[in-house]
Design a protein around this motif. Structure first.
Motif, PDB file in Angstrom:
ATOM      1  N   GLN A 134       0.929  -1.333   0.015  1.00  0.00           N
ATOM      2  CA  GLN A 134       0.009  -0.071  -0.170  1.00  0.00           C
ATOM      3  C   GLN A 134       1.023   1.265   0.200  1.00  0.00           C
ATOM      4  OE1 GLN A 134      -3.340   0.376  -0.032  1.00  0.00           O
ATOM      5  NE2 GLN A 134      -3.756  -1.999  -0.174  1.00  0.00           N
ATOM      6  N   PRO A 135       0.701   2.278  -0.732  1.00  0.00           N
ATOM      7  CA  PRO A 135       1.473   3.495  -0.972  1.00  0.00           C
ATOM      8  C   PRO A 135       1.075   4.184   0.418  1.00  0.00           C
ATOM      9  CG  PRO A 135      -0.489   3.667  -2.319  1.00  0.00           C
ATOM     10  CD  PRO A 135      -0.377   2.175  -1.900  1.00  0.00           C
ATOM     11  N   MET A 136       2.340   5.099   0.891  1.00  0.00           N
ATOM     12  CA  MET A 136       2.172   5.926   2.071  1.00  0.00           C
ATOM     13  C   MET A 136       0.972   6.915   1.951  1.00  0.00           C
ATOM     14  SD  MET A 136       5.820   6.364   3.860  1.00  0.00           S
ATOM     15  CE  MET A 136       6.499   7.161   2.326  1.00  0.00           C
ATOM     16  N   SER A 137       0.399   6.938   3.030  1.00  0.00           N
ATOM     17  CA  SER A 137      -0.701   8.159   3.045  1.00  0.00           C
ATOM     18  C   SER A 137       0.022   9.437   3.060  1.00  0.00           C
ATOM     19  CB  SER A 137      -1.390   8.091   4.207  1.00  0.00           C
ATOM     20  OG  SER A 137      -0.640   8.409   5.411  1.00  0.00           O
ATOM     21  N   TYR A 138      -0.958  10.450   2.438  1.00  0.00           N
ATOM     22  CA  TYR A 138      -0.349  11.991   2.163  1.00  0.00           C
ATOM     23  C   TYR A 138       0.226  12.450   3.693  1.00  0.00           C
ATOM     24  CZ  TYR A 138      -0.430  17.111   1.620  1.00  0.00           C
ATOM     25  OH  TYR A 138      -0.123  18.158   1.617  1.00  0.00           O
ATOM     26  N   ARG A 139      -0.626  12.149   4.491  1.00  0.00           N
ATOM     27  CA  ARG A 139      -0.152  12.621   5.997  1.00  0.00           C
ATOM     28  C   ARG A 139       0.959  12.132   6.540  1.00  0.00           C
ATOM     29  NH1 ARG A 139      -3.375  13.981  10.825  1.00  0.00           N
ATOM     30  NH2 ARG A 139      -2.078  13.437  12.609  1.00  0.00           N
ATOM     31  N   ARG A 140       1.359  10.783   6.174  1.00  0.00           N
ATOM     32  CA  ARG A 140       2.373   9.916   6.628  1.00  0.00           C
ATOM     33  C   ARG A 140       3.887  10.670   5.818  1.00  0.00           C
ATOM     34  NH1 ARG A 140       3.406   3.554   7.347  1.00  0.00           N
ATOM     35  NH2 ARG A 140       5.435   3.727   8.496  1.00  0.00           N
ATOM     36  N   ARG A 141       3.609  11.010   4.258  1.00  0.00           N
ATOM     37  CA  ARG A 141       4.645  11.611   3.555  1.00  0.00           C
ATOM     38  C   ARG A 141       5.010  12.928   4.059  1.00  0.00           C
ATOM     39  NH1 ARG A 141       1.464   9.497  -0.887  1.00  0.00           N
ATOM     40  NH2 ARG A 141       0.802  11.847  -1.619  1.00  0.00           N
ATOM     41  N   MET A 142       4.047  13.536   4.410  1.00  0.00           N
ATOM     42  CA  MET A 142       4.290  15.151   5.096  1.00  0.00           C
ATOM     43  C   MET A 142       5.064  14.954   6.113  1.00  0.00           C
ATOM     44  SD  MET A 142       3.275  17.383   2.978  1.00  0.00           S
ATOM     45  CE  MET A 142       3.393  18.816   4.050  1.00  0.00           C
ATOM     46  N   VAL A 143       4.758  14.204   7.224  1.00  0.00           N
ATOM     47  CA  VAL A 143       5.380  13.892   8.403  1.00  0.00           C
ATOM     48  C   VAL A 143       6.903  13.660   8.168  1.00  0.00           C
ATOM     49  CG1 VAL A 143       5.743  12.204  10.408  1.00  0.00           C
ATOM     50  CG2 VAL A 143       3.504  13.069   9.655  1.00  0.00           C
ATOM     51  N   ILE A 148       8.560  16.815   6.643  1.00  0.00           N
ATOM     52  CA  ILE A 148       8.833  17.856   7.361  1.00  0.00           C
ATOM     53  C   ILE A 148       9.913  17.537   8.291  1.00  0.00           C
ATOM     54  CG2 ILE A 148       7.845  19.128   9.338  1.00  0.00           C
ATOM     55  CD1 ILE A 148       5.218  18.998   7.860  1.00  0.00           C
ATOM     56  N   SER A 149      10.101  16.169   8.700  1.00  0.00           N
ATOM     57  CA  SER A 149      11.223  15.658   9.656  1.00  0.00           C
ATOM     58  C   SER A 149      12.584  15.718   9.051  1.00  0.00           C
ATOM     59  CB  SER A 149      10.985  14.207   9.960  1.00  0.00           C
ATOM     60  OG  SER A 149       9.712  14.025  10.597  1.00  0.00           O
ATOM     61  N   PHE A 150      12.500  15.475   7.817  1.00  0.00           N
ATOM     62  CA  PHE A 150      13.934  15.735   7.033  1.00  0.00           C
ATOM     63  C   PHE A 150      14.294  17.215   6.603  1.00  0.00           C
ATOM     64  CE2 PHE A 150      13.193  11.419   5.210  1.00  0.00           C
ATOM     65  CZ  PHE A 150      14.429  10.831   5.722  1.00  0.00           C
ATOM     66  N   VAL A 151      13.177  18.028   6.481  1.00  0.00           N
ATOM     67  CA  VAL A 151      13.671  19.271   6.395  1.00  0.00           C
ATOM     68  C   VAL A 151      14.202  19.990   7.848  1.00  0.00           C
ATOM     69  CG1 VAL A 151      12.478  21.681   6.154  1.00  0.00           C
ATOM     70  CG2 VAL A 151      11.968  19.737   4.375  1.00  0.00           C
ATOM     71  N   LEU A 152      13.413  19.453   8.923  1.00  0.00           N
ATOM     72  CA  LEU A 152      13.965  19.960  10.150  1.00  0.00           C
ATOM     73  C   LEU A 152      15.459  19.579  10.498  1.00  0.00           C
ATOM     74  CD1 LEU A 152      10.785  19.755  12.341  1.00  0.00           C
ATOM     75  CD2 LEU A 152      11.574  21.658  11.465  1.00  0.00           C
ATOM     76  N   LEU A 153      15.615  18.332  10.288  1.00  0.00           N
ATOM     77  CA  LEU A 153      16.816  17.615  10.236  1.00  0.00           C
ATOM     78  C   LEU A 153      17.998  18.289   9.570  1.00  0.00           C
ATOM     79  CD1 LEU A 153      18.318  15.318  11.933  1.00  0.00           C
ATOM     80  CD2 LEU A 153      18.045  13.908   9.666  1.00  0.00           C
ATOM     81  N   PHE A 154      17.634  18.772   8.193  1.00  0.00           N
ATOM     82  CA  PHE A 154      18.562  19.607   7.573  1.00  0.00           C
ATOM     83  C   PHE A 154      18.974  20.838   8.148  1.00  0.00           C
ATOM     84  CE2 PHE A 154      19.227  22.645   4.062  1.00  0.00           C
ATOM     85  CZ  PHE A 154      20.563  21.886   3.417  1.00  0.00           C
TER      86      PHE A 154
END
Length: 306
Positions: free
Chosen positions: A2-11, A14-20
């Motif tokens: 099953q493809p990841m949900s939109y909500r999960r992809r956004m999480v 955003i996590s990678f952006v914050l880590l960056f």
């Protein structure tokens, strides 16, 4: 799958952006030489520059091998070092090790200038005669004549009245309100000069004296942000002769009643002092930039020390 949900992809996004955002300043500060101190403050690191011309030497910091000198590099820069005291040792096969406690400050480069002396000093007698001719008369060896001339040359000395100067930042408690303190010193005799450095002899000691601007004083005259223009080296009573070590203006050779020694004048510890040659009432003169001519009574010999 099953493809990841939109909500999960956004999480994840955003996590990678914050880590960056968090990591970029850390990586940038690290690349510029900043480190986290003991009190969790961020400070720019310093370094130590070790200058020496021989290849194959090993540089140890707190007994850990850090660098080795090469044929094409006359010095090594030890970088990204946190502020503090480090035990630096310089080793080369066949030579006596040099070591020094060097203090590193934030965003500053400390210096070390090792001098190395051979562990086993080879000596060669300078014969007085090249050969024998009629009725036992000899032909005087040219090298013997040169050695004789070295010791016959008079030593020029100049008496002077000098003052001891102390330079320190105004932030240093001991010198608050004054960057320079003048202290009277006894009359002295200049026994050797090399550049801005003089060797002075007083009634009680032999001192190294820096005649230049204390703001530009050699690092060997400075300790813990305080620079002196005078370093006491030796007690006069036991010294018969003193000279600079060849091309160095921070290392001297001296003779006493029991032999010939070498030492450095460096305000930092330890002071590297070594006995080169055993013997009673020996005299010496430096010659040719690599060896010394030693006088033992009426005999002369060459000693290769570096």
């Amino acid at each position: 799958m099953q493809p990841m949900s939109y909500r999960r992809r956004m999480v994840f996004f955003i996590s990678f952006v914050l880590l960056f955002i968090v990591l970029i300043p850390v990586v940038l500060l690290y690349s510029l030489g900043y480190r986290l101190g003991k009190d969790l403050s961020i400070a720019k690191t310093g370094g130590i520059f070790i200058s020496y011309g021989k290849a194959g030497a090993s540089i140890y910091v707190d007994n850990v091998l850090k660098e080795q000198t090469s044929l094409f590099q006359r010095g090594k820069f030890l970088e990204n070092m946190k502020a503090g005291d480090y035990n630096v040792r310089f080793d080369l096969d066949g030579y006596i090790s040099w070591n020094k406690i060097i203090t590193v400050e934030d965003a500053k480069v400390a210096e070390g200038y090792p001098y190395l002396i051979k562990k086993e000093i080879s000596t060669t007698s300078i014969l007085k005669y090249d050969g024998v001719i009629e009725e036992g008369e000899g032909i005087v060896n040219e090298d013997f004549a040169k050695a004789d001339a070295l010791f016959e040359a008079p030593t020029t000395t100049v008496s002077t009245k000098y003052k001891i100067k102390v330079h320190a930042p105004t932030s240093t408690i001991a010198y608050t309100g004054s960057s320079t303190t003048i202290v009277s010193a006894p009359t002295s005799t200049i026994i050797a000069t090399k550049g801005d450095i003089q060797l002075l002899k007083t009634e009680t000691s032999i001192d190294a004296y820096y005649t230049g601007d204390l703001n530009a004083a050699p690092f060997t005259f400075c300790l813990q942000k305080v620079c002196l223009n005078e370093i006491r080296l030796l007690a006069t009573s036991s010294i018969s002769h003193v000279e600079f070590l060849f091309n160095r203006n921070d290392v001297i050779l001296y003779s006493t009643k029991d032999g010939i020694y070498v030492t450095e004048f460096d305000a930092r510890s330890p002071r590297n002092t070594h006995k080169l040659i055993n013997g009673n009432n020996l005299d010496f003169r430096t010659f040719d930039g690599t060896h010394i001519v030693v006088k033992d009574g009426t005999e002369y010999y060459n000693a290769e020390i570096i």
